[in-house]
Write a protein that holds these residues in place. Structure first.
Motif, PDB file in Angstrom:
ATOM      1  N   ASN A 252      38.542  47.856  44.234  1.00  0.00           N
ATOM      2  CA  ASN A 252      38.819  47.753  43.051  1.00  0.00           C
ATOM      3  C   ASN A 252      37.360  47.807  41.689  1.00  0.00           C
ATOM      4  O   ASN A 252      36.804  47.616  42.566  1.00  0.00           O
TER       5      ASN A 252
ATOM      6  N   SER B 141      37.589  48.041  38.430  1.00  0.00           N
ATOM      7  CA  SER B 141      38.438  47.462  36.787  1.00  0.00           C
ATOM      8  C   SER B 141      37.141  47.177  36.525  1.00  0.00           C
ATOM      9  O   SER B 141      35.808  46.548  36.529  1.00  0.00           O
TER      10      SER B 141
ATOM     11  N   ASP C  12      38.001  52.646  44.316  1.00  0.00           N
ATOM     12  CA  ASP C  12      39.282  52.683  43.642  1.00  0.00           C
ATOM     13  C   ASP C  12      40.226  53.995  43.461  1.00  0.00           C
ATOM     14  O   ASP C  12      39.752  54.924  44.802  1.00  0.00           O
TER      15      ASP C  12
ATOM     16  N   THR D  94      37.309  30.250  40.275  1.00  0.00           N
ATOM     17  CA  THR D  94      37.436  31.142  39.106  1.00  0.00           C
ATOM     18  C   THR D  94      36.906  30.231  38.363  1.00  0.00           C
ATOM     19  O   THR D  94      36.627  30.351  36.999  1.00  0.00           O
TER      20      THR D  94
END
Ligand code: NAD
Length: 312
Positions: free
Chosen positions: A179, A181, A203, A291
């Motif tokens: 990933n 992003s 990616d 998180t």
């Protein structure tokens, strides 16, 4: 056959971080206040907001959910930016689901941005600038929550070698991040490389290597396109594999993963097959709880960063 793999739950890691946050809170006169702006009808965003509210309140933070019309959000943010009662701001995306969301991100004051997505904070991160006030270095720059959560997990698992000097503690580690992003994968690859790792960032457009070069000679990481590389090249040589591909169809091919690798999933779906437990030494199936604690830790940082009344 799963005997050798340790499955580590986010809740266990969150607990340790919470203790650190709790002791920092004790020195505050009032609970730090977070404004959460919800301007969409997305049930996932609502759930995340409710979950943040609950975790904040249980841990001595003040969370206020602001439901606003999306056309009013920019003005609302500007008001909150200058309101002394508001310490931190989080916006639940997507709001418009277009580039306009980036304008919202830029509107949040960098001194209240708990998500660490303000342009100056992002730019500090990529350049490996860790403080807001060089050369005094008393006010720490805020890092994006999800990438920082992954780092806290790697610290907890002793992947960071504390025998080594700060900012070199991942020297010698090879890490694949699936990933790239702008909010999670790319900043994560950069942070890990800045701490000394050799990172393969994967990616759909290909593989890039993030690294500070031989002997960590460079102060900040460099990025190199790895032409012809795919998971076939990255996974067999990676000590750590971190995956965050959205959707329930994607699975990391277990067969390519190194025996004894550390595997971490941050996607809301399971990116690893159950047989990962026969290959990995450590498997972290989800990270959401960490998180949220990192979000609170960022909020605490923000109030600690404020100059005191007499300017000291
Ligand atoms: P995003 O949609 O912005 O980015 C996903 C990235 O993965 C894109 O760059 C896409 O091209 C890439 N991708 C898609 N298929 C791929 C493949 N087969 N191989 C390699 N890359 C591929 O999403 P995001 O904001 O980065 O979030 C990713 C996931 O992480 C989502 O499931 C999200 O819910 C989750 N998330 C979790 C937390 C947490 O704290 N646990 C926080 C934020 C996001």
């Amino acid at each position: 056959t799963n005997g050798a793999c340790k499955v580590v739950l986010a809740s266990a890691i969150a607990k340790e971080l919470l203790a650190e946050v709790a002791s920092g809170l004790q020195t505050r006169e009032r609970p730090p206040r977070l404004y959460g702006f919800l301007a969409n009808e997305d049930p996932a965003a609502r759930m995340y907001a409710d979950w943040t509210a609950k975790t904040c309140r249980e841990n001595g933070f003040d969370f206020i959910l602001r439901k606003v019309d999306r056309e009013d959000l920019e003005d609302e943010l500007r008001t909150a930016n200058v309101d002394d009662e508001v310490d931190g701001i989080i916006v639940y995306y997507p709001v418009f689901g277009s580039r306009r969301d980036q304008t919202l991100q830029w509107t949040v004051s960098m001194y209240k941005d708990v998500e660490g997505l303000s342009p100056q904070l992002i730019s500090n991160m990529y350049q490996n600038i860790r403080f807001l006030d060089p050369p005094n270095n008393t006010r720490k720059s805020i890092l994006p929550c999800t990438p920082l959560a992954v780092i806290k997990i790697l610290e907890h698992l002793n992947i960071y070698n504390t025998f080594l000097d700060y900012s070199k503690r991942l020297f010698g580690r090879r890490i694949t991040v699936i990933n790239r992003s702008e909010v999670v994968g790319r900043p994560l690859a950069a942070l890990l490389a800045n701490d000394g790792a050799e990172v393969y960032s994967v990616d759909v457009t290909g593989v890039q290597q993030f690294s500070r070069g031989g002997g960590l000679k460079k102060q900040e990481h460099e990025v190199r396109d790895m032409d012809g590389w795919g998971l076939e090249q990255c996974l067999p040589i990676s000590d750590v594999v971190i995956s965050g591909v959205p959707g329930d169809r994607y699975k990391v091919p277990t067969g390519l993963i190194r025996e004894g690798a550390v595997c971490i999933n941050f996607s809301s779906e399971k990116n690893f097959n159950p047989d990962i437990k026969e290959k990995a030494s450590i498997y972290v199936p989800a990270i959401g709880k960490v998180t949220i604690v990192v979000l609170m830790r960022n909020l605490l940082r923000i109030v600690q960063n404020k100059p005191s009344i007499n300017g000291l």
